[in-house]
Design an enzyme around this catalytic site. Structure first.
Site, PDB file in Angstrom:
ATOM      1  N   ALA A  37      -5.883   7.895  16.273  1.00 54.78           N
ATOM      2  CA  ALA A  37      -5.907   8.936  15.250  1.00 54.78           C
ATOM      3  C   ALA A  37      -5.151   8.500  13.996  1.00 54.78           C
ATOM      4  O   ALA A  37      -4.091   7.888  14.085  1.00 54.78           O
ATOM      5  CB  ALA A  37      -5.292  10.223  15.806  1.00 54.78           C
ATOM      6  N   THR A  38      -5.692   8.863  12.860  1.00 53.71           N
ATOM      7  CA  THR A  38      -5.063   8.514  11.578  1.00 53.71           C
ATOM      8  C   THR A  38      -3.607   8.996  11.490  1.00 53.71           C
ATOM      9  O   THR A  38      -2.734   8.217  11.100  1.00 53.71           O
ATOM     10  CB  THR A  38      -5.894   9.061  10.410  1.00 53.71           C
ATOM     11  OG1 THR A  38      -7.217   8.522  10.495  1.00 53.71           O
ATOM     12  CG2 THR A  38      -5.274   8.693   9.068  1.00 53.71           C
ATOM     13  N   MET A  41      -1.449   6.606  13.368  1.00 53.51           N
ATOM     14  CA  MET A  41      -1.287   5.338  12.665  1.00 53.51           C
ATOM     15  C   MET A  41      -0.225   5.487  11.568  1.00 53.51           C
ATOM     16  O   MET A  41       0.650   4.631  11.404  1.00 53.51           O
ATOM     17  CB  MET A  41      -2.613   4.868  12.063  1.00 53.51           C
ATOM     18  CG  MET A  41      -2.503   3.519  11.352  1.00 53.51           C
ATOM     19  SD  MET A  41      -4.029   3.038  10.508  1.00 53.51           S
ATOM     20  CE  MET A  41      -3.997   4.165   9.102  1.00 53.51           C
ATOM     21  N   GLU A  46       5.345   4.766   9.450  1.00 54.27           N
ATOM     22  CA  GLU A  46       6.640   5.339   9.065  1.00 54.27           C
ATOM     23  C   GLU A  46       7.762   4.774   9.940  1.00 54.27           C
ATOM     24  O   GLU A  46       8.832   4.416   9.442  1.00 54.27           O
ATOM     25  CB  GLU A  46       6.616   6.863   9.175  1.00 54.27           C
ATOM     26  CG  GLU A  46       5.791   7.533   8.106  1.00 54.27           C
ATOM     27  CD  GLU A  46       6.154   8.997   7.929  1.00 54.27           C
ATOM     28  OE1 GLU A  46       7.344   9.347   8.050  1.00 54.27           O
ATOM     29  OE2 GLU A  46       5.242   9.794   7.644  1.00 54.27           O
ATOM     30  N   HIS A  72      -7.245   4.547   6.360  1.00 49.19           N
ATOM     31  CA  HIS A  72      -7.570   4.156   7.729  1.00 49.19           C
ATOM     32  C   HIS A  72      -8.937   3.500   7.649  1.00 49.19           C
ATOM     33  O   HIS A  72      -9.936   4.159   7.376  1.00 49.19           O
ATOM     34  CB  HIS A  72      -7.579   5.378   8.637  1.00 49.19           C
ATOM     35  CG  HIS A  72      -7.525   5.038  10.085  1.00 49.19           C
ATOM     36  ND1 HIS A  72      -7.212   5.974  11.038  1.00 49.19           N
ATOM     37  CD2 HIS A  72      -7.744   3.889  10.758  1.00 49.19           C
ATOM     38  CE1 HIS A  72      -7.230   5.405  12.240  1.00 49.19           C
ATOM     39  NE2 HIS A  72      -7.566   4.146  12.092  1.00 49.19           N
TER      40      HIS A  72
END
Length: 131
Positions: A37-38, A41, A46, A72
């Protein structure tokens, strides 16, 4: 504290993650595919950015995410090994900016920029009455 005194452009970190089912789109939205999932990612980007600078932060100081501009680029299935890289590119008094990238093997699956703000934990907690 002035971040420019301790954080320098070029500081970097890498992290590896094997994509678990809990970090897929399908985990959060049942009718969607089980691919990385974006938001997960971005979370890894982070965390990698924090890893690049955490060792030099004095006790009582941390950074928090303040800016995200990420693409993404490709899907990755459960079990894929993702390598995330972050490098400091700019340092202001209280803001540190990074270039971030994520790879599945040799394929770049994500890239962009991320900013983190430097905060004193005790002052932050006092300001927001956080225990």
């Amino acid at each position: 504290m002035d971040a420019r005194e301790i954080i320098k452009p070029g500081m970097r970190a890498e992290r590896l993650l094997v994509v678990p089912p809990e970090r897929t789109v399908g985990h959060f939205v049942p009718h969607m595919p089980m691919v990385y999932a974006t938001p997960m990612m971005i979370l890894e980007m982070e965390m990698t950015s924090g890893d690049a600078i955490n060792p030099v932060l004095p006790p009582g100081w941390v950074t928090v995410g303040t800016e995200v501009n990420v693409r993404h680029l490709a899907a990755s299935p459960v079990g894929a090994t993702i390598r995330t890289v972050a490098e400091v590119i700019e340092v202001e008094r209280r803001v540190i900016r990074f270039v971030v990238e994520a790879y599945h093997g040799a394929t770049k699956i994500g890239d962009g920029r991320h900013g983190r703000g430097l905060i004193n934990v005790a002052q932050f907690k006092k300001r927001f009455a956080v225990p």
